[in-house]
Design a protein around this motif. Structure first.
Motif, mmCIF file in Angstrom:
data_model
loop_
_atom_site.group_PDB
_atom_site.id
_atom_site.type_symbol
_atom_site.label_atom_id
_atom_site.label_comp_id
_atom_site.label_asym_id
_atom_site.label_seq_id
_atom_site.Cartn_x
_atom_site.Cartn_y
_atom_site.Cartn_z
ATOM 1 N N MET A 1 0.851 -1.173 0.000
ATOM 2 C CA MET A 1 0.000 0.000 0.000
ATOM 3 C C MET A 1 0.902 1.243 0.000
ATOM 4 O O MET A 1 1.781 1.369 0.849
ATOM 5 N N PRO A 2 0.696 2.166 -0.941
ATOM 6 C CA PRO A 2 1.588 3.338 -1.022
ATOM 7 C C PRO A 2 1.314 4.335 0.104
ATOM 8 O O PRO A 2 0.192 4.444 0.605
ATOM 9 N N GLN A 3 2.353 5.028 0.466
ATOM 10 C CA GLN A 3 2.247 6.039 1.512
ATOM 11 C C GLN A 3 1.803 7.367 0.902
ATOM 12 O O GLN A 3 2.103 7.661 -0.256
ATOM 13 N N LEU A 4 1.116 8.160 1.713
ATOM 14 C CA LEU A 4 0.642 9.464 1.260
ATOM 15 C C LEU A 4 1.804 10.453 1.347
ATOM 16 O O LEU A 4 2.412 10.629 2.412
ATOM 17 N N ASP A 5 2.071 11.107 0.247
ATOM 18 C CA ASP A 5 3.182 12.060 0.206
ATOM 19 C C ASP A 5 2.688 13.412 0.743
ATOM 20 O O ASP A 5 1.851 14.070 0.123
ATOM 21 N N THR A 6 3.217 13.819 1.890
ATOM 22 C CA THR A 6 2.788 15.074 2.517
ATOM 23 C C THR A 6 3.874 16.137 2.456
ATOM 24 O O THR A 6 3.800 17.133 3.171
ATOM 25 N N SER A 7 4.839 15.980 1.616
ATOM 26 C CA SER A 7 5.960 16.925 1.584
ATOM 27 C C SER A 7 5.552 18.274 1.006
ATOM 28 O O SER A 7 6.173 19.286 1.319
ATOM 29 N N THR A 8 4.529 18.328 0.181
ATOM 30 C CA THR A 8 4.128 19.599 -0.425
ATOM 31 C C THR A 8 2.966 20.266 0.307
ATOM 32 O O THR A 8 2.496 21.329 -0.123
ATOM 33 N N TRP A 9 2.489 19.649 1.367
ATOM 34 C CA TRP A 9 1.326 20.217 2.063
ATOM 35 C C TRP A 9 1.637 21.582 2.659
ATOM 36 O O TRP A 9 0.804 22.474 2.638
#
Length: 66
Positions: A1-9
């Motif tokens: 299951m892929p992780q949610l990318d929160t680097s641009t939040w």
């Protein structure tokens, strides 16, 4: 299951807040507010109704003499 990318939040949220701030400033700058609001010196105007100029007395039916 892929992780949610929160680097641009952070950048997205900050740019949204800055944009909303500027839009709000542009909206508010269109209104003209009075510089020194002062209370109105209101004078009480007398009504010219005919029933206020003359004295009237109301008689109740039970208070009339028999």
């Amino acid at each position: 299951m892929p992780q949610l990318d929160t680097s641009t939040w952070f950048i997205t949220i900050m740019s949204m807040l800055v944009t909303l701030f500027f839009m709000f400033q542009l909206k508010v700058s269109k209104y003209h507010f009075p510089e020194n609001p002062e209370p109105k010196l209101g004078t009480t105007s007398k009504s010219t109704a005919p029933w206020e100029e003359k004295w009237t007395k109301i008689y109740f039916p039970l208070s009339l003499p028999l």
